[in-house]
Design an enzyme around this catalytic site. Sequence first.
Site, PDB file in Angstrom:
ATOM      1  N   HIS A   1       0.841  -1.187   0.000  1.00 27.48           N
ATOM      2  CA  HIS A   1       0.000   0.000   0.000  1.00 27.48           C
ATOM      3  C   HIS A   1       0.881   1.243   0.000  1.00 27.48           C
ATOM      4  O   HIS A   1       2.072   1.192   0.341  1.00 27.48           O
ATOM      5  CB  HIS A   1      -0.922  -0.001   1.226  1.00 27.48           C
ATOM      6  CG  HIS A   1      -2.040  -0.980   1.128  1.00 27.48           C
ATOM      7  ND1 HIS A   1      -3.151  -0.930   1.954  1.00 27.48           N
ATOM      8  CD2 HIS A   1      -2.236  -2.047   0.302  1.00 27.48           C
ATOM      9  CE1 HIS A   1      -3.973  -1.919   1.635  1.00 27.48           C
ATOM     10  NE2 HIS A   1      -3.436  -2.616   0.650  1.00 27.48           N
TER      11      HIS A   1
ATOM     12  N   GLU B   1       1.050   3.770   1.970  1.00 25.23           N
ATOM     13  CA  GLU B   1       1.635   4.116   3.269  1.00 25.23           C
ATOM     14  C   GLU B   1       2.818   3.216   3.609  1.00 25.23           C
ATOM     15  O   GLU B   1       3.853   3.676   4.122  1.00 25.23           O
ATOM     16  CB  GLU B   1       0.583   4.003   4.376  1.00 25.23           C
ATOM     17  CG  GLU B   1      -0.670   4.833   4.135  1.00 25.23           C
ATOM     18  CD  GLU B   1      -1.795   4.017   3.512  1.00 25.23           C
ATOM     19  OE1 GLU B   1      -1.575   3.447   2.427  1.00 25.23           O
ATOM     20  OE2 GLU B   1      -2.890   3.965   4.095  1.00 25.23           O
TER      21      GLU B   1
ATOM     22  N   CYS C   1      -6.040   1.594   6.145  1.00 22.46           N
ATOM     23  CA  CYS C   1      -6.680   0.331   6.518  1.00 22.46           C
ATOM     24  C   CYS C   1      -6.042  -0.177   7.811  1.00 22.46           C
ATOM     25  O   CYS C   1      -5.103   0.413   8.347  1.00 22.46           O
ATOM     26  CB  CYS C   1      -6.516  -0.693   5.400  1.00 22.46           C
ATOM     27  SG  CYS C   1      -4.800  -1.230   5.155  1.00 22.46           S
TER      28      CYS C   1
ATOM     29  N   CYS D   1      -2.195  -0.924   7.506  1.00 26.41           N
ATOM     30  CA  CYS D   1      -1.348   0.267   7.493  1.00 26.41           C
ATOM     31  C   CYS D   1      -1.381   0.994   8.830  1.00 26.41           C
ATOM     32  O   CYS D   1      -0.359   1.521   9.293  1.00 26.41           O
ATOM     33  CB  CYS D   1      -1.785   1.199   6.368  1.00 26.41           C
ATOM     34  SG  CYS D   1      -1.485   0.507   4.715  1.00 26.41           S
TER      35      CYS D   1
END
Length: 362
Positions: free
Chosen positions: A54, A56, A84, A87
């Site tokens: 992701h 992040e 999410c 993360c």
Amino acid sequence: MSDGDERWMQLALNEARAAAAAGEVPVGAVIVKDGVLLATGRNAPVALHDPSAHAEINAMRRAAAQLGNYRLEGCELFVTLEPCAMCAGAMLHARLARVVYGAADPKTGAAGSVVDLFGQPLLNHRTRVDGGVLDRDCAAVLQSFFKARRSEARERADPLRDDALRTPDARFEALPDAPWAAHFIADLPALRGWRMHYVDEGGPSARGSCVCLHGPGQWGYIWRHLIARLRQAGAPRVLAPDLIGFGKSDKPKREAVHQLEWHREVLLEWITRLDLRHIVLVLSHDALEPGTSLIEAAPGRFAGMLVAELAGQSTSDAAWRAPFPDAGFEAALRAWGPGHGCDLPPRQAKALANVAMGYFAP
């Protein structure tokens, strides 16, 4: 929200747009320490075959490498979408000082939308969270991406013939008073692979259905007020097809396609496929010839015919021109004549709906 927050979020948005260009869900992130950009990241799970890639996570990996420390104390992370759970857990473990996100995520957001991992009192680190920075811009990037992907999926499901054109959906988005779902059909033998659009409000009913048929140089949008009136009055089912070459239907490039007998054949197969019975056929005056030939071909399916005189009621130029971005889309207009941008106004639609409802009495 400070000007500094907006500045860093704009950089995160640039990363999100780059992710979209690469075919990834458009989420971008940046990490800042002491007012200096430390690292950037964008979504890349597809390209990297990595469910953890992701935006992040990618940004935190780069920041940790830059600092030479897996702890990111004193750092701020800006991300275009609410983190999410994966993360959020990594952010807490990295001991970020602050997380700033743009759009909320009502499906998987772990900063308050679904769960709030940052607010758990038993965890040994507190990360400050601020949301809603440039949220509209962040949401717009996501919405645009998924809209394009849905459109591509429809194109794959309904491939366009080489000898035809398909009006972009964007041409119809700004038109008012037409909130109905689009229905398409392409597998009728008579269609030869072209895709026909139609409105279909309601469902199968023994009481019958109302089919609104436009004429040459028109399209189904002229019936929007009538469709609304019929549904308000309790009509069991209301349908309005766009003939091939018009409206949201595919537009063959050659004029020779547009023969009355062929359009009638397409409509007969469509009526049979949907098993429409006890049909009240509503025609514009310009559709009188194809409408009567349709009834003559299958008289047992029709309960009656109503003719709406549209002359003198002009629709907006935007609605009239929407299906035809340029001359290449206008083979049907050249074959059948340009028609005119007429409309069925609300008052006439109400009167016509009252008459049509008489056919659906219990």
